[in-house]
Scaffold this active site. Structure first.
Site, PDB file in Angstrom:
ATOM      1  CE  LYS A 160      -4.708   1.036   0.314  1.00  0.00           C
ATOM      2  NZ  LYS A 160      -5.633   0.323  -0.129  1.00  0.00           N
TER       3      LYS A 160
HETATM    4  P1  NAD Z   1     -13.123   8.120  -2.628  1.00  0.00           P
HETATM    5  O1  NAD Z   1     -11.859   9.169  -2.574  1.00  0.00           O
HETATM    6  O2  NAD Z   1     -13.187   7.949  -3.952  1.00  0.00           O
HETATM    7  O3  NAD Z   1     -14.230   8.359  -1.824  1.00  0.00           O
HETATM    8  C1  NAD Z   1     -14.287   8.498  -0.553  1.00  0.00           C
HETATM    9  C2  NAD Z   1     -15.847   9.142   0.003  1.00  0.00           C
HETATM   10  O4  NAD Z   1     -15.413   9.068   1.376  1.00  0.00           O
HETATM   11  C3  NAD Z   1     -15.813  10.443  -0.587  1.00  0.00           C
HETATM   12  O5  NAD Z   1     -17.329  10.505  -0.623  1.00  0.00           O
HETATM   13  C4  NAD Z   1     -15.707  11.216   0.743  1.00  0.00           C
HETATM   14  O6  NAD Z   1     -16.638  12.413   0.751  1.00  0.00           O
HETATM   15  C5  NAD Z   1     -16.176  10.612   1.755  1.00  0.00           C
HETATM   16  N1  NAD Z   1     -15.317  10.780   3.097  1.00  0.00           N
HETATM   17  C6  NAD Z   1     -14.137  11.411   3.165  1.00  0.00           C
HETATM   18  N2  NAD Z   1     -13.943  11.491   4.714  1.00  0.00           N
HETATM   19  C7  NAD Z   1     -15.060  11.296   5.313  1.00  0.00           C
HETATM   20  C8  NAD Z   1     -15.543  11.419   6.517  1.00  0.00           C
HETATM   21  N3  NAD Z   1     -14.843  11.822   7.531  1.00  0.00           N
HETATM   22  N4  NAD Z   1     -16.815  11.005   6.787  1.00  0.00           N
HETATM   23  C9  NAD Z   1     -17.625  10.595   5.797  1.00  0.00           C
HETATM   24  N5  NAD Z   1     -17.366  10.449   4.587  1.00  0.00           N
HETATM   25  C10 NAD Z   1     -15.831  11.026   4.423  1.00  0.00           C
HETATM   26  O7  NAD Z   1     -12.462   6.807  -2.003  1.00  0.00           O
HETATM   27  P2  NAD Z   1     -12.802   5.394  -2.413  1.00  0.00           P
HETATM   28  O8  NAD Z   1     -11.739   4.791  -3.389  1.00  0.00           O
HETATM   29  O9  NAD Z   1     -14.345   5.263  -2.617  1.00  0.00           O
HETATM   30  O10 NAD Z   1     -12.409   4.674  -1.097  1.00  0.00           O
HETATM   31  C11 NAD Z   1     -13.124   4.434  -0.009  1.00  0.00           C
HETATM   32  C12 NAD Z   1     -13.081   3.228   0.852  1.00  0.00           C
HETATM   33  O11 NAD Z   1     -12.604   2.193   0.096  1.00  0.00           O
HETATM   34  C13 NAD Z   1     -11.364   3.400   1.680  1.00  0.00           C
HETATM   35  O12 NAD Z   1     -11.468   2.779   2.795  1.00  0.00           O
HETATM   36  C14 NAD Z   1     -10.641   2.601   0.300  1.00  0.00           C
HETATM   37  O13 NAD Z   1      -9.483   1.940   1.121  1.00  0.00           O
HETATM   38  C15 NAD Z   1     -11.763   1.550   0.334  1.00  0.00           C
HETATM   39  N6  NAD Z   1     -11.290   0.657  -0.932  1.00  0.00           N
HETATM   40  C16 NAD Z   1     -11.209   1.111  -2.085  1.00  0.00           C
HETATM   41  C17 NAD Z   1     -11.065   0.537  -3.436  1.00  0.00           C
HETATM   42  C18 NAD Z   1     -11.147   1.179  -4.686  1.00  0.00           C
HETATM   43  O14 NAD Z   1     -10.980   0.302  -5.683  1.00  0.00           O
HETATM   44  N7  NAD Z   1     -11.196   2.595  -4.802  1.00  0.00           N
HETATM   45  C19 NAD Z   1     -10.951  -0.840  -3.315  1.00  0.00           C
HETATM   46  C20 NAD Z   1     -10.956  -1.372  -1.981  1.00  0.00           C
HETATM   47  C21 NAD Z   1     -11.069  -0.560  -0.880  1.00  0.00           C
END
Ligand code: NAD
Length: 410
Positions: A103
């Site tokens: 990561k």
């Molecule tokens: P992203 O940046 O696209 O979206 C994050 C979202 O969370 C946004 O809507 C943001 O406004 C919101 N957010 C941020 N801080 C916040 C808070 N304090 N309270 C509520 N909402 C808040 O990120 P993503 O890619 O959607 O990732 C989200 C989660 O999923 C993370 O934990 C990431 O590690 C995990 N994840 C992502 C992927 C991927 O393919 N993108 C894969 C596996 C896991």
């Protein structure tokens, strides 16, 4: 509260005890192979120099090149990145794709930087670490705060040093060696397993209500999938706060609103509520899809959901997890629930290595196959060993990684 890495280790130790893993293998599997921390200075648009810290934690490569996202967020730190790297080792093993876990991240508030500054930041980070990642070593992908554009910059900068190498990173734009279906993959995988999970309890999505925290890549595609499958999404939220509508939120309208306004703030399709409220409303399925450590000892008792699906990485602290077990609220763990993203990243990497492109229906079909196979395997282990789904997922993963380690030797 435990640190992020302590929490990740806690779950590992719990499963390692159930299967009687030797102390020597425990030591090996919790120790990261390499920890990288670099200075990432950039020239700001105003001519001043700003200095950031970038991390790449390479946890384990027993089953293949290491794989994991790159996060741009102001709370990124070494401990959290290491925890997320170890989750990737277990996640790739759970879905049985030939990778280890890594990561990366940069401690930065992306809203403070212009697009040009973000590009310079990304390219400078690649300058610092280009010898340490690559198609057969460690392959980054998008995570919070990064997207397909970020991956395109990474590929372009990496190729300046190493020549043509689209497989050095995944989650690229489809026009630039990306895979059809990668953007939706994590949310689609979460949606697919939500349906499979509900069926195990004799329920259907058509008769279920859903609340989702986070409306970025994962949260929005999960919401769309479940909405299209007939579920009633009654609450969504992002960093600006939450929206509640007990009659069901019009998800396509929310997506359009966010595309224009960049946030849910002011979305007229429901009443505004706090992010904490979204976690504690009376709902069938709660899906944290934003940050880690949002379900804690303090609020786990207030959760009124019947089921929890961990779309985010590490959303539940071990203390909260214990409370959910005691309250008999089943939790579908992150290393299984959100593995759709890395699975389609694997498909992208395979296509890049073969100079071949799959169409979207093949991507979706293979994704469903990998996800449901892993889900049923984990479900069976949980039933056979009388353990939680989280412990079962770790048992499956640790078994695969430790067998590869023993077979390959050191
Ligand atoms: P992203 O940046 O696209 O979206 C994050 C979202 O969370 C946004 O809507 C943001 O406004 C919101 N957010 C941020 N801080 C916040 C808070 N304090 N309270 C509520 N909402 C808040 O990120 P993503 O890619 O959607 O990732 C989200 C989660 O999923 C993370 O934990 C990431 O590690 C995990 N994840 C992502 C992927 C991927 O393919 N993108 C894969 C596996 C896991």
């Amino acid at each position: 509260m435990k640190s992020a890495f302590e929490a990740a280790q806690f779950y590992f130790e719990e499963a390692a005890s159930v299967i009687g893993l030797s102390d020597s293998l425990r030591d090996l599997l919790v120790t990261p192979e390499r920890e990288i921390k670099v200075q990432v200075p950039i020239k700001r648009d105003n001519g001043q120099i700003a200095t950031f810290i970038g991390y790449r934690m390479q946890h384990n490569s027993a089953r293949g090149p290491m794989k994991g996202g790159l996060r741009y967020h102001h709370e990124v730190n070494a401990d959290e990145v290491l925890a997320l790297a170890s989750l990737m080792t277990w996640k790739t093993a759970v879905v049985d794709i030939p990778y280890g876990g890594a990561k990366g991240g940069i401690s930065v508030n992306t809203k403070d930087l212009s697009t040009d500054e973000l590009e310079r930041l990304t390219r400078r980070f690649v300058d610092e670490i280009h010898d340490l990642f690559g198609p057969d070593k460690d392959i980054p992908a998008p995570d919070m705060g990064t997207n397909a554009q970020t991956m395109a910059w990474i590929m372009n900068q990496y190729e300046k040093f190493h020549g043509f190498a689209p497989a050095c990173v995944t989650g690229k734009p489809v026009e630039l060696y990306g895979a059809e279906g990668r953007e939706e993959a994590t949310g689609r995988g979460v949606g697919t397993l939500t349906l499979a999970f509900l069926r195990k309890f004799g329920r259907s999505i058509e008769n279920s209500t859903v609340a989702i925290q986070g409306f970025g890549n994962v949260g929005s595609f999960t919401a769309s999938y479940l909405h299209q499958a007939g579920g009633k999404v009654i609450a969504i939220s992002d960093v600006s706060g939450g929206i509640l509508n007990r009659d069901g939120i019009d998800i396509p309208a929310a997506l359009e609103y966010v595309a224009v306004n960049k946030s849910l703030a002011g979305f007229p399709g429901g009443q505004p509520v706090s992010n904490e409220t979204v976690l504690s409303i009376d709902v069938d399925v709660l899906i944290p899809a934003a940050l880690g450590n949002v379900l804690t000892e303090q609020n786990a008792g207030d959760v009124r959901a019947r089921y929890i699906i961990e779309a985010a990485n590490g959303p539940t602290t071990p203390e909260a997890d214990a409370i959910f077990r005691q309250r008999e609220i089943p939790v579908l763990p992150d290393i299984l629930a959100n593995a759709g993203g890395v699975t389609v990243s694997y498909f992208e990497w395979v296509q890049n290595q073969q100079y071949f492109r799959w169409d979207i229906s093949r991507v979706r079909e293979e994704l469903e196959k990998y996800m449901t196979r892993a889900f049923h395997r984990v479900w069976t282990i949980a039933a056979e060993r009388h353990v939680s789904l989280r412990t079962a997922a770790y048992i499956l993963a640790i078994g695969r990684v430790s067998r590869a380690t023993e077979l390959g030797g050191i």
